[in-house]
Design a protein around this motif. Structure first.
Motif, PDB file in Angstrom:
ATOM      1  N   VAL A   1       0.853  -1.191   0.000  1.00 19.49           N
ATOM      2  CA  VAL A   1       0.000   0.000   0.000  1.00 19.49           C
ATOM      3  C   VAL A   1       0.886   1.237   0.000  1.00 19.49           C
ATOM      4  O   VAL A   1       2.109   1.145   0.113  1.00 19.49           O
ATOM      5  N   LEU A   2       0.241   2.394  -0.121  1.00 22.27           N
ATOM      6  CA  LEU A   2       0.925   3.668   0.036  1.00 22.27           C
ATOM      7  C   LEU A   2       0.561   4.246   1.391  1.00 22.27           C
ATOM      8  O   LEU A   2      -0.537   4.033   1.903  1.00 22.27           O
ATOM      9  N   ARG A   3       1.493   4.968   1.970  1.00 23.10           N
ATOM     10  CA  ARG A   3       1.264   5.601   3.263  1.00 23.10           C
ATOM     11  C   ARG A   3       1.745   7.033   3.196  1.00 23.10           C
ATOM     12  O   ARG A   3       2.785   7.334   2.588  1.00 23.10           O
ATOM     13  N   GLU A   4       1.016   7.924   3.818  1.00 21.56           N
ATOM     14  CA  GLU A   4       1.397   9.338   3.846  1.00 21.56           C
ATOM     15  C   GLU A   4       2.601   9.526   4.761  1.00 21.56           C
ATOM     16  O   GLU A   4       2.603   9.094   5.917  1.00 21.56           O
ATOM     17  N   ASP A   5       3.616  10.151   4.238  1.00 23.12           N
ATOM     18  CA  ASP A   5       4.809  10.445   5.031  1.00 23.12           C
ATOM     19  C   ASP A   5       4.593  11.761   5.782  1.00 23.12           C
ATOM     20  O   ASP A   5       4.509  12.820   5.175  1.00 23.12           O
ATOM     21  N   ASP A   6       4.521  11.666   7.109  1.00 25.84           N
ATOM     22  CA  ASP A   6       4.330  12.869   7.914  1.00 25.84           C
ATOM     23  C   ASP A   6       5.600  13.266   8.660  1.00 25.84           C
ATOM     24  O   ASP A   6       5.559  14.062   9.594  1.00 25.84           O
TER      25      ASP A   6
ATOM     26  N   LYS B   1      10.514  10.029  -5.928  1.00 24.62           N
ATOM     27  CA  LYS B   1       9.211   9.832  -6.569  1.00 24.62           C
ATOM     28  C   LYS B   1       9.063  10.743  -7.779  1.00 24.62           C
ATOM     29  O   LYS B   1       8.562  10.321  -8.831  1.00 24.62           O
TER      30      LYS B   1
ATOM     31  N   ASP C   1       2.727  14.337  -4.279  1.00 27.80           N
ATOM     32  CA  ASP C   1       2.206  14.144  -2.925  1.00 27.80           C
ATOM     33  C   ASP C   1       3.186  13.277  -2.140  1.00 27.80           C
ATOM     34  O   ASP C   1       4.140  12.716  -2.696  1.00 27.80           O
ATOM     35  N   ARG C   2       2.948  13.153  -0.843  1.00 28.26           N
ATOM     36  CA  ARG C   2       3.876  12.426   0.012  1.00 28.26           C
ATOM     37  C   ARG C   2       3.350  11.039   0.387  1.00 28.26           C
ATOM     38  O   ARG C   2       3.721  10.482   1.415  1.00 28.26           O
ATOM     39  N   SER C   3       2.523  10.464  -0.466  1.00 24.41           N
ATOM     40  CA  SER C   3       2.079   9.083  -0.303  1.00 24.41           C
ATOM     41  C   SER C   3       3.133   8.177  -0.923  1.00 24.41           C
ATOM     42  O   SER C   3       3.349   8.211  -2.139  1.00 24.41           O
ATOM     43  N   LEU C   4       3.795   7.374  -0.101  1.00 23.76           N
ATOM     44  CA  LEU C   4       4.954   6.614  -0.553  1.00 23.76           C
ATOM     45  C   LEU C   4       4.789   5.127  -0.242  1.00 23.76           C
ATOM     46  O   LEU C   4       4.051   4.740   0.667  1.00 23.76           O
TER      47      LEU C   4
ATOM     48  N   PHE D   1       8.312   2.192   5.351  1.00 25.08           N
ATOM     49  CA  PHE D   1       8.640   2.761   4.049  1.00 25.08           C
ATOM     50  C   PHE D   1       9.737   1.933   3.373  1.00 25.08           C
ATOM     51  O   PHE D   1      10.724   1.548   4.002  1.00 25.08           O
TER      52      PHE D   1
END
Length: 239
Positions: free
Chosen positions: A25-30, A118, A89-92, A100
């Motif tokens: 999956v993709l996850r937002e990098d915070d 990216k 965007d920061r979905s990685l 990650f």
């Protein structure tokens, strides 16, 4: 006869092949976008990108910072030299445990490294898989916008020291038989790209950083450097 390659991007695409790490999956990098630390390569075999990024970071990190502009909504506007701005965007990519997978700031989250990786993937080929193979000369050109020099004969330590004093980014690429070359750090990895950070003209040793473990400084003697590295790429002065 191979078709004539008219542009660097077409030449790059001719060298690349699909494949590579597959994310669940993709996850937002915070994590902080600009945390301190060097670029570190992840599970994707894009050392030609990451070593180039590391080499520029060791030489003129402000050049990399100037490529990215954080937006109010958390996305990042990436402007690679000679290319139109790209909103990233920061979905990685992450694995099944939410970790990650790809490039990151060493000791931190993906941050600017993940965003820039990216952006390069999307700009060059439309996806991460096509970054599995490539030449460091293209990585340096993508990041700096300038054509560098590729040398198939290893420069001596004095030349490397002079280039570094001129603020040139330098990479060195190994070949398939490089694991046969022993160094004080063990055998060299095959088909891998390192950032060259310095050299000692007195002893002939060359100092390098591996993008997989960028915090460690590798010291390679002149003979091993000549035998273990196929090509050296160097940019114009970056400052």
């Amino acid at each position: 006869m191979a078709p004539r390659i008219l542009t660097w991007r077409r030449g790059l695409r001719a060298l690349l092949r699909p494949g590579g790490a597959r994310a669940v999956v993709l996850r937002e990098d915070d994590s902080p976008l600009w945390a301190p630390g060097r670029p570190r390569q992840g599970m994707l075999g894009d050392c030609w990108v990451m070593a180039s990024m590391l080499a520029v970071h060791e030489t003129a990190p402000e050049r990399l910072r100037a490529l990215l502009a954080e937006q109010a909504d958390g996305a990042v506007l990436v402007t690679l030299p000679g290319a139109p701005p790209l909103r990233v965007d920061r979905s990685l990519p992450v694995d099944e445990h939410g970790r990650f997978l790809l490039g990151r700031i060493d000791g931190h989250g993906p941050g600017w490294v993940g965003v820039l990786e990216k952006a390069i993937a999307e700009h060059v080929a439309g996806g991460y898989g096509f970054l599995q193979r490539g030449l460091a000369r293209y990585g340096l050109q993508i990041l700096t916008g300038g054509r560098g020099r590729m040398l198939l004969r290893s420069p001596d330590a004095g030349t490397i020291r002079r280039w570094r004093a001129e603020h040139r980014a330098i990479t060195a690429s190994t070949h398939p038989l490089s694991p046969r070359v022993r160094t004080e750090h063990g055998p060299l990895p095959p088909n891998h790209v390192f950032a060259v950070v310095d050299a000692d003209p007195r002893t002939g040793h060359v100092l390098l950083r591996n993008p997989v473990r960028p915090a460690a400084l590798l010291r390679v003697d002149a003979r091993s450097f000549r035998r273990g590295f196929l090509a050296v790429d160097v940019t114009a002065p970056l400052r």
